[in-house]
Structures are given as C-alpha cells and as structure tokens.
Write an enzyme that holds these catalytic residues in place. Sequence first.
Site, PDB file in Angstrom:
ATOM      1  N   MET A 147       5.108  20.077  -4.043  1.00 33.22           N
ATOM      2  CA  MET A 147       3.890  20.373  -4.800  1.00 33.22           C
ATOM      3  C   MET A 147       3.272  21.714  -4.395  1.00 33.22           C
ATOM      4  O   MET A 147       2.141  22.026  -4.780  1.00 33.22           O
ATOM      5  CB  MET A 147       2.853  19.255  -4.615  1.00 33.22           C
ATOM      6  CG  MET A 147       3.342  17.872  -5.022  1.00 33.22           C
ATOM      7  SD  MET A 147       3.900  17.786  -6.744  1.00 33.22           S
ATOM      8  CE  MET A 147       5.239  16.594  -6.599  1.00 33.22           C
ATOM      9  N   CYS A 148       3.989  22.514  -3.650  1.00 32.31           N
ATOM     10  CA  CYS A 148       3.515  23.795  -3.140  1.00 32.31           C
ATOM     11  C   CYS A 148       3.735  24.898  -4.189  1.00 32.31           C
ATOM     12  O   CYS A 148       4.801  24.983  -4.783  1.00 32.31           O
ATOM     13  CB  CYS A 148       4.306  24.083  -1.857  1.00 32.31           C
ATOM     14  SG  CYS A 148       3.708  25.432  -0.864  1.00 32.31           S
ATOM     15  N   HIS A 149       2.722  25.747  -4.414  1.00 28.59           N
ATOM     16  CA  HIS A 149       2.823  26.810  -5.422  1.00 28.59           C
ATOM     17  C   HIS A 149       3.747  27.943  -4.958  1.00 28.59           C
ATOM     18  O   HIS A 149       3.726  28.310  -3.794  1.00 28.59           O
ATOM     19  CB  HIS A 149       1.445  27.419  -5.689  1.00 28.59           C
ATOM     20  CG  HIS A 149       0.508  26.503  -6.390  1.00 28.59           C
ATOM     21  ND1 HIS A 149      -0.232  25.564  -5.722  1.00 28.59           N
ATOM     22  CD2 HIS A 149       0.190  26.372  -7.705  1.00 28.59           C
ATOM     23  CE1 HIS A 149      -0.978  24.887  -6.605  1.00 28.59           C
ATOM     24  NE2 HIS A 149      -0.748  25.357  -7.803  1.00 28.59           N
ATOM     25  N   MET A 208       0.359  26.034   4.133  1.00 25.89           N
ATOM     26  CA  MET A 208       1.682  25.419   4.112  1.00 25.89           C
ATOM     27  C   MET A 208       2.764  26.440   4.483  1.00 25.89           C
ATOM     28  O   MET A 208       3.743  26.103   5.138  1.00 25.89           O
ATOM     29  CB  MET A 208       1.985  24.816   2.727  1.00 25.89           C
ATOM     30  CG  MET A 208       1.118  23.623   2.354  1.00 25.89           C
ATOM     31  SD  MET A 208       0.741  22.466   3.710  1.00 25.89           S
ATOM     32  CE  MET A 208       2.373  21.898   4.191  1.00 25.89           C
ATOM     33  N   GLU A 209       2.567  27.690   4.055  1.00 27.42           N
ATOM     34  CA  GLU A 209       3.524  28.735   4.409  1.00 27.42           C
ATOM     35  C   GLU A 209       3.506  28.976   5.919  1.00 27.42           C
ATOM     36  O   GLU A 209       4.550  29.151   6.550  1.00 27.42           O
ATOM     37  CB  GLU A 209       3.183  30.031   3.654  1.00 27.42           C
ATOM     38  CG  GLU A 209       3.591  30.023   2.183  1.00 27.42           C
ATOM     39  CD  GLU A 209       2.723  29.133   1.308  1.00 27.42           C
ATOM     40  OE1 GLU A 209       1.628  28.729   1.759  1.00 27.42           O
ATOM     41  OE2 GLU A 209       3.135  28.825   0.178  1.00 27.42           O
ATOM     42  N   ASP A 248      18.414  24.407  16.997  1.00 29.15           N
ATOM     43  CA  ASP A 248      19.808  24.550  16.558  1.00 29.15           C
ATOM     44  C   ASP A 248      20.615  25.402  17.531  1.00 29.15           C
ATOM     45  O   ASP A 248      21.760  25.081  17.852  1.00 29.15           O
ATOM     46  CB  ASP A 248      19.836  25.185  15.166  1.00 29.15           C
ATOM     47  CG  ASP A 248      21.253  25.383  14.637  1.00 29.15           C
ATOM     48  OD1 ASP A 248      22.082  24.467  14.801  1.00 29.15           O
ATOM     49  OD2 ASP A 248      21.528  26.454  14.059  1.00 29.15           O
TER      50      ASP A 248
END
Lengths: 159, 159, 159, 159, 159, 159
Positions: D76-78, D114-115, D129
């Site tokens: 749902m992130c733009h 969010m970014e 990793d």
Amino acid sequence: MSREFTHFDESGRARMVNVGEKKSTSRTAIARGAIYMNEETFTKIKNNEMSKGDVLGVAQVAGITGAKKAWDIIPMCHPLFLSGINISFKFCENNCKIEIESTVSIDSKTGVEMEALTAVSTAALTIYDMCKAVDKSMQIGEIRLVKKTGGLSGDVINE
Amino acid sequence: MSREFTHFDESGRARMVNVGEKKSTSRTAIARGAIYMNEETFTKIKNNEMSKGDVLGVAQVAGITGAKKAWDIIPMCHPLFLSGINISFKFCENNCKIEIESTVSIDSKTGVEMEALTAVSTAALTIYDMCKAVDKSMQIGEIRLVKKTGGLSGDVINE
Amino acid sequence: MSREFTHFDESGRARMVNVGEKKSTSRTAIARGAIYMNEETFTKIKNNEMSKGDVLGVAQVAGITGAKKAWDIIPMCHPLFLSGINISFKFCENNCKIEIESTVSIDSKTGVEMEALTAVSTAALTIYDMCKAVDKSMQIGEIRLVKKTGGLSGDVINE
Amino acid sequence: MSREFTHFDESGRARMVNVGEKKSTSRTAIARGAIYMNEETFTKIKNNEMSKGDVLGVAQVAGITGAKKAWDIIPMCHPLFLSGINISFKFCENNCKIEIESTVSIDSKTGVEMEALTAVSTAALTIYDMCKAVDKSMQIGEIRLVKKTGGLSGDVINE
Amino acid sequence: MSREFTHFDESGRARMVNVGEKKSTSRTAIARGAIYMNEETFTKIKNNEMSKGDVLGVAQVAGITGAKKAWDIIPMCHPLFLSGINISFKFCENNCKIEIESTVSIDSKTGVEMEALTAVSTAALTIYDMCKAVDKSMQIGEIRLVKKTGGLSGDVINE
Amino acid sequence: MSREFTHFDESGRARMVNVGEKKSTSRTAIARGAIYMNEETFTKIKNNEMSKGDVLGVAQVAGITGAKKAWDIIPMCHPLFLSGINISFKFCENNCKIEIESTVSIDSKTGVEMEALTAVSTAALTIYDMCKAVDKSMQIGEIRLVKKTGGLSGDVINE
C-alpha cells in the site's frame, strides 16, 4: 485532422510520447473487467470470503500492486506517482461472474487509464491463479475503460 | 474427495503452494485472448504493421516480457525458469478483433498456464495503450487457457 | 573550488545525493553508442528490418524500457518521472556498425543523462542478444553523452 | 474523533490511500535499527572495513536501493520521487551490535518513513547475508522511526 | 581452519559466491520476527481481522512476495526457484506484540534463510505501513533464523 | 547450412527461443569492457579507492545485481538461476581507462554471456553516474565477450 497513433516517431519507430508540454491536472480513471467460472468455484470464493481464506483479499492486493507496475509491464507507459488506488468486487449470481472495478487517481501530465486497466487485469489473473486447481475453464473478459476525468481532451464516459 | 483451493493453509491464510514433492516434467501451456476495437483502429494497425510503425511488434515484446514477470505480478505464482515463449496474432476482419495466442514451455515441477495467460493479457494491454489516442472504447476479453500438456494431473484441452 | 564527487557523505560512504533544493526545470539528454559486428550479421539485420523479423524493433522497445529502469539498475540514480523517450538507429555501411541514439526529456530537479546512456546500452545489449547465434565477436562501444540541456550548471555539448 | 486505519475502504477492503488532496511539502524521515552478532563476526566486519572487503559498503548500497524499492515491497506504499537517501553505521563494542541509521528526504504529498524503515531493514538483511557463513545466530532488531519532519500533521520525534 | 566470509574474492571485492559445485538438496528455513505496537493498534488489528479489514491478510501477501524478491533486495543473494512459502501470525496479548513466522522450502544448491528472513521483515514493514496513521511508535525486532534443514553443513536450530 | 537468427518464429515475429531440449551443462562466460575518463577523475577514483569513498565498490555491487537482472532488461533473455558472479577492475594508467571484467557461471541449458555483458555494462554506467559531476566527457566502450565455456556448440575464445 485525422487522429494518429502517437507512439511512433516520424520514421515509424515506437517511442514513449513526450508529455512535457502538457499541463498537470487532477485525473481519475475507472476501469472494469470480469472473470467467469463454474458454479462450484463461484460458491467457494463467496464462502471463503466469509471465512478467512480470502481469494478476493489477495486479488485486491495484486490489483493495487499491479497498477503501480503498469509502467514496467507496458513498454510505452510513463512511470507515474499515483495518488490513490481502489479496487472493488461484485458477485453476479446469475452467470457465476465476479466483476472487478478499479479507480486510480493522480495529479499529473498524463492519464491513468492504463494503470486502472492493469489493476483489473492483474486482479483477474490472481483470482484465476488461486482457483485453477478447482476450475480449468475460467475466462477473463470485458476489460474496458468505464470513465476518465480530468484529461485535457475532455472526460470520457463509456458506461 | 472434493477438490479444494490449494492456496490456503489450514488457518485459512494464503500461501505459495509447496511443489517440492512434485516431479519435474516437460510442460506446455497455450492461452488465448482478444482485443476489440473500432474499424479505424483495426485498419490502422494492419496498415502500420505493413510499414514500420508496428503496434503488434511492441505487443509481442511486451507479451514475452510479461510472461517472465508473472511471478512478480501474481502473488502466489512461483518464480520459474521458462524454456521458451512464443506469441502470435490473428486479424479477425468481420468483428474488428485481434486474437492473441501465447505458447509457454518449461521443464519444471509446476505448470505455466499463468505465464501464458499473463503474456496474452500484457500483449492486449500494450495494444490498448498504443491505440488509446485514436480509440477510447476498446475492450479486452476472452482470456482463457486453451491447452495444457505435461502436468501430472493429465492434459487439459479447452478448445 | 575543486570539483568533488557528490555521491559520498562526509565519512566517505556512498549516498544518493539530495536534490531537494534544486529547481525543477525542463531538461533533455542525448546519448549515443554503437555496436560493431561482422558483415553477415550487419546485412541480415538490414534485410530483416525490411521484412518482419525486426531486430531493431525489439532493441527499440528494450532501450525505452531500459531508460525507465535506470533508477533500478544504477544504485545512486534517482527514481524519476520521465516525460519522453526516443531512440533511433543509423546503419554505417563502411565499418559494419549500427549507431544508436537516445533522447530523454523530463521536467525535474535532476538531469537524465544516466537514463539516456542506459537506453543506448540496453538497446545495444539487446541487438547483441538477438544476433549472438550468428556472430560471436560483436563489440559494444562509444557510449557517451552527446548533449544535455536545461540543467542548472548550463548546457553540455560533446559533439 | 478516534483515529482510524486509512488503508481500508468502506467495505473493509485494502486500498492505497488517495493523497491527491494533500499539499506537497519538503519532508524528511530518519529511521534506525540494529543487527546483533557474535564477537568473531563483529571483529571481522570491523577489520574488513579497514581493508577492502567491505561488508558495510555493500550494505550501504543495499540500503539505498532498498529505499527506492519500498513502493514495490510494501503493497500500500506510494511510488515516490525520493530527493536524497543517506545511511550510516555505528559500531557498539560493548554488545557486538552494529546500529544502522537512514535519512530519506523528499518534496511530496506523502511522508517517507516507510522508505527510511525499508532502507534500514534492507541494510541489516544484507549484513546478515554476507556474514551468515560465519555466524548462524545473528538477530535484527529495534527497527523504528526516530524522527519525521515536514508532514501536515506535525513533526514526530521518538528519540 | 578459521571460518571466513565467503562473499569476497581474493582481492577483497564483493562477489556472489559460486555454488555450482554444491549438491542440490531439499532445504527448508524457518525465520521469526515481531512487531510491537500500542494497545489501541493491537486491538484494532485483532478486531479488523475478525471483520473484513484485514491488516494481516495484506501482510501475508507482502511476506510471500517479499520472499520471492530477496534476490532483488539483497545484492549477493542468489536468484532461486522457491518451492513453497508459508507465513503465520501469533498475537501475544501481554506485550501487544504480533509474532511473524515464515517457512520457505526449496530443492536447490543453496539455502533459503535469506528468503525466510526477508519474508518476515517485509510482512512486519507492511503491518507498520498500514497502522502508522494510528501509531507512530511501533518497533520491529527479533528477526532471526529459527531453524534450517537440508543444507550440506548440517541442520541449524536456534530455538 | 547457413546460420540464422533464432529469435524469430516462422512469421518473422520475435520469440524467446525454446531451450527445453538442450542439455544442462556447467557453463561460464567472461566479458570485458572499459570506461575512459580525464586524468583528474581517474586519479580521484584511484585515491578514493584507497580511502573509504569507494566508486568501484559501488560499481561492483551494481555489476553483480545487473547480471541478475539481465532477463528483465533484455527482452528475449531467459530468466536463470546464476551460480556465481565475480567482477574485477584494472587501472590502465597510460590512457586513463578502467577495465572491467566479469565472470558469470551457471549449471543450465543456456549460456550466460548476456549476464556477463550486462554486468560489465552496469558497472560502467555506475562509475559514470558517480563521476559525472566532475567529468562530462567520459566514454564507455569495448564491451565484448572474452571467453565462453561449457556450451553445446563448443568453447568461444575471443582474446
């Protein structure tokens, strides 16, 4: 005077049309499509939706992410900052069809009908994928633009 | 005994089905779909195809790259090493329709019908995108699996 | 007074440069590159182009989609709303070389030379891929910025 | 009066919230997180950083590219035009922890927390990793928003 | 005799480790993580889950697609054909925490712990995104490998 | 008897060649390319490499991730499970050129020369991007296949 394909340059090669000169306006596109299935599948989706196994919930997410990827899927489609995406479903009992509607909005120099159409198409493919183990004769169809507002060439209403 | 949706776990949540136990076989899927347009657009595409402005050439590339992205577009679809992808078009003069057919092949534990269907859907959306300046009432439809061979549950023929 | 790399912060770590303070202007970048091949391949591409087997048609699409993916391919490159992308090819008979030129335009705070260069590079790689069965000694080269306008530091012309 | 989830439409279905009406402002988000490891791994990373084998150099690149992909990873992130991304690391000797901080800035209608959070999370996964061959009990944690400025609902400071 | 980082070549540069010589075996990885929130948010998610506004349903899809993108997000991570992905959630009432567990399986030359960890991390970020309008102090943590089986160096159990 | 382009079907349309019948073998491809710059830039990169501002470190990551995306960038390129990717750089003092070499290996039905060439091309574009603020006349060139082993049609050595 005659309308021409805009996606080709003068030598006939494909291009991504330059919209730099166009004015940025608030635009919306609404698209619709459908998936037909057998009665067993149709009933299962309806029942699952009421419990937690939610085919349409997954299709909803897929439709929204699909709209955001239209620029990546369709070669001549512009990358865009979409303002909002909404998807809804309607069960049509009489012919075991689920209707999908998407609404995409933006404040931009170019319209979002391809994003709306891609949302519908992706949601339909996702329903297909999740039901293909029980139904091998589904069909996706009637994918079309229903309404488009805010563009420089005027509104389009196909309903 | 009754067939069940396989994309949900016991608590009803969606999952990507485990195909680890399935045998790797040589598989093929053929899908078909269509895009309807007005006569002006239909004629332009045919004419362009003969010169260098090639709508279907771009749609062909889009269909092939679309098949490769099915895993990215459809949430529960497995990432796959596709062996081959082929797309062809047929002009249906009487109703101004272009028919799209894709053939996808693989040597894998899972079938490729979603890849074939995504190829058809993406090619159709690309034709739509490149013609939308001249035609605002196109419609995409009849997207379906036509044939599927090599799967463990036997061949499927919908023709 | 001495020009400095801008992609590193004060501790020497890479960063994506902040362009928030820059003014949004209308910008264009033109890049060029070439692919060298043997005479057989060169002639085949030319002939194919005249019939329907169109190597350059596929390369054109790849170049355009490549420009749109520059932000994804190049780590410190900004994601951008490109306004337009155009690609053209020139056959240089005397040395069996195909020259590729891209023009990318945008209305933004940052230039699009990387998008133009990525378009050329991707188109060249695509030609290579489609011809590698007949020619194993092709070479891609001379990828460079030819012209850049609209930036705040003035136009650049390398021709 | 009560705050509500904004990512659902009136029928309870998920949507990407429409931000078309919001004003475009200059915004920044700072996020932080950490990865815990055993002493051997912690020392190796520090030593490698001094030579050329640079775990944090790769994690830095991954964090920056991760921020650019938040729209693709989070449904749902733009999709956004990020202005700048910066990432830094801090070695905490006493508990063998590396702290990761990201700063993301934009001029847009919607925030970039969010970014920033995705940048931190991706950098941490990349460190994991690259060290998992020597350490199988690392742990990623404390991923949180530290500061957010420029939004319409006022600044947020969680420090 | 001492274990070494495998992601660097002899000159200290990062590389994607060559697993060509390793044997293909059936492997599984289980990872876990958590997101902490305030009581209001915690209760809303639980309640929404019972109605149709399903935060965890979207997070589930995001976790699965996140696992498929681990190769794209983490620079040195191999692209893989994942066999199956499963995600589950647990509400921990006493500390307003939602625990996320992922299980990823494959038949391959390399393990899938990064895919499992990415699934957990992506699901957590998605929950964060959908709740950030009501709660600005959430925290993601405790992301770790819980179990790993089928690898050539023996099973790992961190529980 | 004459070699033909394999990327076209009988009607002249592009396709992704079917490699399903080919045998899976262990294959390697080595590609090389170069970027030319002015002396100031050349010296800065060398110096930066010795401190922490590491242009080539970022280019290395970009080259590796570029190889993994060859299938996404080049339309007719197969998606593949790459076994290993390695990239190295060489400073050529006399003409201010940095040479880039990539080695890609796989166990598959199709070769990896496109992945090796894409790695080189992406690393070069990344160096360009990070230096373009100080040097506007760089040039990328000499991108070619150097060696290819393990294919069914025999080894290729272009050195």
